[in-house]
Design a protein around this motif. Structure first.
Motif, PDB file in Angstrom:
ATOM      1  N   ASP A   1     -21.906  -1.403  37.035  1.00 21.82           N
ATOM      2  CA  ASP A   1     -20.975  -0.456  37.136  1.00 21.82           C
ATOM      3  C   ASP A   1     -19.710  -1.234  37.574  1.00 21.82           C
ATOM      4  O   ASP A   1     -19.382  -1.668  38.268  1.00 21.82           O
TER       5      ASP A   1
ATOM      6  N   LYS B   1     -17.006   0.532  38.560  1.00 21.90           N
ATOM      7  CA  LYS B   1     -16.401   1.455  39.762  1.00 21.90           C
ATOM      8  C   LYS B   1     -15.822   0.784  40.507  1.00 21.90           C
ATOM      9  O   LYS B   1     -14.750   1.088  41.165  1.00 21.90           O
TER      10      LYS B   1
ATOM     11  N   ARG C   1      -8.453  -0.050  35.915  1.00 24.81           N
ATOM     12  CA  ARG C   1      -9.367   0.934  36.332  1.00 24.81           C
ATOM     13  C   ARG C   1      -8.051   2.041  36.731  1.00 24.81           C
ATOM     14  O   ARG C   1      -8.220   3.201  36.513  1.00 24.81           O
TER      15      ARG C   1
ATOM     16  N   ILE D   1     -14.169   8.349  38.415  1.00 22.76           N
ATOM     17  CA  ILE D   1     -14.257   7.226  37.637  1.00 22.76           C
ATOM     18  C   ILE D   1     -15.624   6.815  37.060  1.00 22.76           C
ATOM     19  O   ILE D   1     -16.602   7.060  37.834  1.00 22.76           O
ATOM     20  N   ASP D   2     -15.738   6.421  35.802  1.00 22.40           N
ATOM     21  CA  ASP D   2     -16.892   6.442  35.304  1.00 22.40           C
ATOM     22  C   ASP D   2     -16.627   5.126  33.964  1.00 22.40           C
ATOM     23  O   ASP D   2     -15.924   5.633  32.910  1.00 22.40           O
TER      24      ASP D   2
END
Ligand SMILES: O=C(O)CCC(=O)C(=O)O
Ligand SMILES: [Fe+2]
Length: 451
Positions: A55, A57, A68, A91-92
């Protein structure tokens, strides 16, 4: 980025592409370096084969953090304004790597809260012939995908986005060039969920009853080693213990040859099966089949075979077959590999795929001259795809994989909780020494018999 000139295209569903997304010189090289040093995990199931990073994130790397921020602040606001979709700052984000033969088949991205999908590409010079295109599908009146109507070729620093909806069917086509890496950062913007139409449920295929043929037909078609009573008993014992087995050299050699030759006849009409989010193979139109293949189908539908299969499996596949119901050992034995224990039923009305392969087998007939030859020359490599995978409903765990193998009958016990799929046959299969085939892939006869 200066985004004034970016046009939204509504066909086949709302999407857009922004070339030169990041304008800061050198930034993408730094980003690419950070991404490539992440851990990538191979992902593989009925839908896809590619590698995905952890991930993104919470990653602290400077370029990843900066990206990001750009995506989920500035870019989100712009996107929300041009698409008129309210987007939350959730956030993804993850990173994907598609290499030779990797693929992500047709799907719609729908998941609670997902409103817009985006993909930023970090690829070397890329052409359509390299594969790996983001293909967009048209849909029919039931929100089912039909065909690819637009292919977006990835390019360095371009960002594609589209609105997630009941019609946003797309795929990443198979990467066809060895040595090229299709690196991307992708994710979704979330927003308030919208009402969805009910999922379209396909009707099940009609079941056909057995045809009235007596045991003569078995002697016509089947390798005689499988027809004596002792081997039938041995086969049944094995099947009850393992819930699966492979009968190599199942058809008589000469029949198998005739069937193989007939399958290559030009006059057979092969019809593509869809919709593409559910299946992708060709099925022969029965009326177009040469005689020998029609006869072969009759053999698989024959009453005598229903009875023989009942003997092989201990299942009551024919009303005259004796049932093992009182026999506790048999019951436990069958349940060993497959969860639960009731009748076997195909999922999605799948008519397809019986293949054969790699699993355990009963003692092989030693007297058959074909055994060794077919083993060495015609092995289907599991890396080509094409294996049948059996999984427990709602779980990722694989129960069994069966690789295709010439003239091998695979019998697999399935209950309602056992699903199966045939893995996408990829371009590596073209490396297969072409003995009889003039194209990639293979033929199989596939049936589901019910208890
Ligand atoms: O990489 C792409 O072009 C699309 C990826 C995609 O569809 C997905 O990850 O769901
Ligand atoms: Fe997707």
């Amino acid at each position: 980025p200066s985004l004034e000139a970016i046009a939204l295209d509504p066909v086949p569903f709302c999407h857009g592409v922004i070339p030169n997304f990041i304008q800061c010189p050198g930034f993408l090289d730094g980003l690419q370096r950070e991404l490539l040093s992440l851990d990538f995990h191979p992902k593989c199931n009925d839908l896809y084969k590619f590698k995905q990073s952890d991930d993104l994130k919470k990653r602290k790397e400077p370029h990843i953090s900066a990206l990001r921020k750009v995506l989920f602040e500035e870019f989100r606001e712009w996107l929300s304004a041009v698409t008129q979709v309210e987007l939350e700052p959730t956030i993804d984000l993850s990173c994907a790597k598609y290499e030779y033969t990797d693929v992500l088949l047709c799907h719609d991205d729908e998941l609670e809260g997902r409103r817009i999908a985006f993909i930023l590409y970090l690829v070397p010079l890329w052409e359509k012939s390299d594969g790996g295109t983001l293909d967009l599908y048209s849909t029919d009146g039931r929100f089912q995908p039909q065909q690819v109507v637009k292919s977006l070729v990835p390019s360095w620093n371009s960002l594609a986005f589209f609105e997630v909806s009941p019609v946003s069917f797309h795929q990443v086509s198979e990467v066809l060039t060895e040595g090229k890496c299709r690196l991307s950062v992708s994710g979704w913007f979330h927003g308030p969920s919208v009402a969805r139409p009910p999922r379209y449920i396909e009707s099940l295929l009609p079941r056909s009853p057995h045809l009235p043929y007596d045991h003569e037909i078995l002697y016509e078609w089947i390798n005689p080693v499988y027809l004596d009573m002792d081997s039938q008993a041995q086969i049944q014992e094995e099947f009850e213990e393992r819930s699966e087995l492979l009968l190599k050299n199942f058809l008589k050699g000469e029949k198998f040859q005739l069937v193989c030759e007939a399958l290559q006849k030009e006059d057979i009409k092969w019809n593509h099966q869809g919709p593409p989010n559910k299946r992708c193979y060709e099925k022969a139109e029965e009326g177009s089949l040469p005689d020998i293949l029609r006869k072969c189908l009759e053999f698989f539908h024959s009453e005598a075979l229903f009875l023989l299969l009942s003997n092989f499996t201990g299942l009551k596949l024919h009303f005259l077959a004796s049932s093992d119901d009182e026999n506790e050992e048999g019951e436990e034995g069958r349940a060993a590999n497959c969860t639960g224990h009731s009748s076997s039923k195909p999922k999605q009305g799948e008519s397809s795929q019986k293949a054969n392969g790699d699993a355990d087998q009963v003692d092989q007939p030693e007297n058959d001259p074909q055994t060794k030859e077919s083993d060495t020359k015609n092995n289907w490599n599991a890396e080509y795809g094409g294996f049948t995978s059996y999984i427990a409903k709602g779980e990722d765990e694989e129960l069994l994989t069966v690789n295709p193998e010439n003239n091998c009958l695979a019998l697999v016990y399935r209950d309602k909780e056992t699903l199966k799929f045939v893995k996408y046959v990829n371009h590596r299969s073209l490396e297969h020494p072409k003995k009889q085939q003039s194209r990639a892939g293979f033929w199989d006869f596939s049936f589901v018999y019910y208890e």
